[in-house]
Design a protein around this motif. Structure first.
Motif, PDB file in Angstrom:
ATOM      1  N   VAL A  18       0.841  -1.198   0.000  1.00  0.00           N
ATOM      2  CA  VAL A  18       0.000   0.000   0.000  1.00  0.00           C
ATOM      3  C   VAL A  18       0.882   1.256   0.000  1.00  0.00           C
ATOM      4  CG1 VAL A  18      -1.648   1.344   1.366  1.00  0.00           C
ATOM      5  CG2 VAL A  18      -1.982  -1.114   1.065  1.00  0.00           C
ATOM      6  N   LYS A  19       1.903   1.267   0.853  1.00  0.00           N
ATOM      7  CA  LYS A  19       2.795   2.424   0.912  1.00  0.00           C
ATOM      8  C   LYS A  19       3.527   2.620  -0.412  1.00  0.00           C
ATOM      9  CE  LYS A  19       3.977   2.544   5.836  1.00  0.00           C
ATOM     10  NZ  LYS A  19       5.097   2.395   6.790  1.00  0.00           N
ATOM     11  N   GLU A  20       3.997   1.528  -0.993  1.00  0.00           N
ATOM     12  CA  GLU A  20       4.715   1.640  -2.265  1.00  0.00           C
ATOM     13  C   GLU A  20       3.802   2.207  -3.354  1.00  0.00           C
ATOM     14  OE1 GLU A  20       7.163  -1.045  -5.514  1.00  0.00           O
ATOM     15  OE2 GLU A  20       6.134  -2.055  -3.874  1.00  0.00           O
ATOM     16  N   THR A  21       2.577   1.696  -3.416  1.00  0.00           N
ATOM     17  CA  THR A  21       1.626   2.175  -4.414  1.00  0.00           C
ATOM     18  C   THR A  21       1.293   3.645  -4.200  1.00  0.00           C
ATOM     19  OG1 THR A  21       0.692  -0.037  -4.616  1.00  0.00           O
ATOM     20  CG2 THR A  21      -0.668   1.777  -5.399  1.00  0.00           C
ATOM     21  N   ALA A  22       1.088   4.022  -2.941  1.00  0.00           N
ATOM     22  CA  ALA A  22       0.796   5.426  -2.638  1.00  0.00           C
ATOM     23  C   ALA A  22       1.989   6.307  -2.986  1.00  0.00           C
ATOM     24  CB  ALA A  22       0.440   5.586  -1.163  1.00  0.00           C
ATOM     25  N   GLY A  23       3.183   5.821  -2.715  1.00  0.00           N
ATOM     26  CA  GLY A  23       4.374   6.580  -3.051  1.00  0.00           C
ATOM     27  C   GLY A  23       4.525   6.788  -4.549  1.00  0.00           C
ATOM     28  N   ARG A  24       4.235   5.746  -5.313  1.00  0.00           N
ATOM     29  CA  ARG A  24       4.293   5.867  -6.781  1.00  0.00           C
ATOM     30  C   ARG A  24       3.244   6.851  -7.285  1.00  0.00           C
ATOM     31  NH1 ARG A  24       7.320   1.636  -9.343  1.00  0.00           N
ATOM     32  NH2 ARG A  24       7.683  -0.077  -7.894  1.00  0.00           N
ATOM     33  N   ALA A  25       2.042   6.764  -6.720  1.00  0.00           N
ATOM     34  CA  ALA A  25       0.941   7.616  -7.171  1.00  0.00           C
ATOM     35  C   ALA A  25       1.195   9.093  -6.876  1.00  0.00           C
ATOM     36  CB  ALA A  25      -0.364   7.172  -6.530  1.00  0.00           C
ATOM     37  N   THR A  26       1.899   9.365  -5.790  1.00  0.00           N
ATOM     38  CA  THR A  26       2.133  10.755  -5.389  1.00  0.00           C
ATOM     39  C   THR A  26       3.553  11.222  -5.684  1.00  0.00           C
ATOM     40  OG1 THR A  26       2.747  10.067  -3.156  1.00  0.00           O
ATOM     41  CG2 THR A  26       0.419  10.603  -3.541  1.00  0.00           C
ATOM     42  N   ASP A  27       4.327  10.390  -6.366  1.00  0.00           N
ATOM     43  CA  ASP A  27       5.735  10.690  -6.659  1.00  0.00           C
ATOM     44  C   ASP A  27       6.538  10.954  -5.390  1.00  0.00           C
ATOM     45  OD1 ASP A  27       5.574  10.365  -9.434  1.00  0.00           O
ATOM     46  OD2 ASP A  27       4.868  12.431  -9.706  1.00  0.00           O
ATOM     47  N   ASP A  28       6.197  10.253  -4.328  1.00  0.00           N
ATOM     48  CA  ASP A  28       6.903  10.358  -3.049  1.00  0.00           C
ATOM     49  C   ASP A  28       7.888   9.186  -2.953  1.00  0.00           C
ATOM     50  OD1 ASP A  28       7.791  10.409  -0.412  1.00  0.00           O
ATOM     51  OD2 ASP A  28       5.812  10.884   0.408  1.00  0.00           O
ATOM     52  N   GLU A  29       9.134   9.441  -3.322  1.00  0.00           N
ATOM     53  CA  GLU A  29      10.136   8.378  -3.363  1.00  0.00           C
ATOM     54  C   GLU A  29      10.426   7.794  -1.979  1.00  0.00           C
ATOM     55  OE1 GLU A  29      13.570   9.844  -5.406  1.00  0.00           O
ATOM     56  OE2 GLU A  29      12.466  10.138  -7.277  1.00  0.00           O
ATOM     57  N   ASP A  30      10.356   8.640  -0.947  1.00  0.00           N
ATOM     58  CA  ASP A  30      10.594   8.148   0.417  1.00  0.00           C
ATOM     59  C   ASP A  30       9.521   7.153   0.842  1.00  0.00           C
ATOM     60  OD1 ASP A  30      12.900   9.684   0.702  1.00  0.00           O
ATOM     61  OD2 ASP A  30      11.810  11.367   1.602  1.00  0.00           O
ATOM     62  N   LEU A  31       8.273   7.470   0.566  1.00  0.00           N
ATOM     63  CA  LEU A  31       7.172   6.582   0.925  1.00  0.00           C
ATOM     64  C   LEU A  31       7.262   5.286   0.119  1.00  0.00           C
ATOM     65  CD1 LEU A  31       4.613   6.168   2.601  1.00  0.00           C
ATOM     66  CD2 LEU A  31       3.325   7.269   0.762  1.00  0.00           C
ATOM     67  N   GLN A  32       7.613   5.410  -1.142  1.00  0.00           N
ATOM     68  CA  GLN A  32       7.761   4.238  -1.986  1.00  0.00           C
ATOM     69  C   GLN A  32       8.866   3.325  -1.452  1.00  0.00           C
ATOM     70  OE1 GLN A  32       8.344   5.147  -6.118  1.00  0.00           O
ATOM     71  NE2 GLN A  32       8.908   3.066  -6.631  1.00  0.00           N
ATOM     72  N   ALA A  33       9.997   3.907  -1.075  1.00  0.00           N
ATOM     73  CA  ALA A  33      11.115   3.125  -0.540  1.00  0.00           C
ATOM     74  C   ALA A  33      10.739   2.490   0.794  1.00  0.00           C
ATOM     75  CB  ALA A  33      12.343   4.014  -0.375  1.00  0.00           C
ATOM     76  N   GLU A  34      10.014   3.218   1.619  1.00  0.00           N
ATOM     77  CA  GLU A  34       9.566   2.671   2.907  1.00  0.00           C
ATOM     78  C   GLU A  34       8.644   1.474   2.670  1.00  0.00           C
ATOM     79  OE1 GLU A  34       6.972   4.104   6.763  1.00  0.00           O
ATOM     80  OE2 GLU A  34       8.004   5.633   5.597  1.00  0.00           O
ATOM     81  N   GLY A  35       7.779   1.588   1.688  1.00  0.00           N
ATOM     82  CA  GLY A  35       6.883   0.486   1.357  1.00  0.00           C
ATOM     83  C   GLY A  35       7.643  -0.732   0.874  1.00  0.00           C
ATOM     84  N   GLU A  36       8.643  -0.508   0.051  1.00  0.00           N
ATOM     85  CA  GLU A  36       9.457  -1.621  -0.431  1.00  0.00           C
ATOM     86  C   GLU A  36      10.185  -2.286   0.731  1.00  0.00           C
ATOM     87  OE1 GLU A  36      11.856   0.240  -3.424  1.00  0.00           O
ATOM     88  OE2 GLU A  36      10.217   0.278  -4.881  1.00  0.00           O
ATOM     89  N   GLY A  37      10.661  -1.489   1.671  1.00  0.00           N
ATOM     90  CA  GLY A  37      11.333  -2.030   2.849  1.00  0.00           C
ATOM     91  C   GLY A  37      10.394  -2.850   3.715  1.00  0.00           C
ATOM     92  N   ASP A  38       9.169  -2.371   3.871  1.00  0.00           N
ATOM     93  CA  ASP A  38       8.174  -3.121   4.651  1.00  0.00           C
ATOM     94  C   ASP A  38       7.863  -4.468   3.995  1.00  0.00           C
ATOM     95  OD1 ASP A  38       7.998  -1.133   6.550  1.00  0.00           O
ATOM     96  OD2 ASP A  38       6.094  -0.317   5.817  1.00  0.00           O
ATOM     97  N   GLN A  39       7.820  -4.467   2.668  1.00  0.00           N
ATOM     98  CA  GLN A  39       7.561  -5.716   1.961  1.00  0.00           C
ATOM     99  C   GLN A  39       8.692  -6.711   2.180  1.00  0.00           C
ATOM    100  OE1 GLN A  39       5.916  -5.511  -2.133  1.00  0.00           O
ATOM    101  NE2 GLN A  39       5.925  -3.307  -1.778  1.00  0.00           N
TER     102      GLN A  39
END
Length: 56
Positions: A18-39
């Motif tokens: 969810v975090k990775e998808t939200a990060g991609r949708a909002t161009d938030d690289e930090d959120l995307q990376a955090e999501g990948e880390g959680d996965q």
């Protein structure tokens, strides 16, 4: 206790997606990376649970 750990691991993985998808949708690289880390964290936990199950 094993089932709770498996659920927790799956929840981490799903939360990460969810975090990775939200990060991609909002161009938030930090959120995307955090999501990948959680996965990754969730996948590692799941692998550990599978190893525990093998030795039971």
């Amino acid at each position: 206790m094993g089932t709770d750990d498996k659920i927790d691991a799956k929840a981490d993985e799903l939360k990460g997606k969810v975090k990775e998808t939200a990060g991609r949708a909002t161009d938030d690289e930090d959120l995307q990376a955090e999501g990948e880390g959680d996965q990754v964290k969730g996948n590692l936990k799941q692998a550990g649970e599978k190893v525990k199950d093998i030795f039971k």
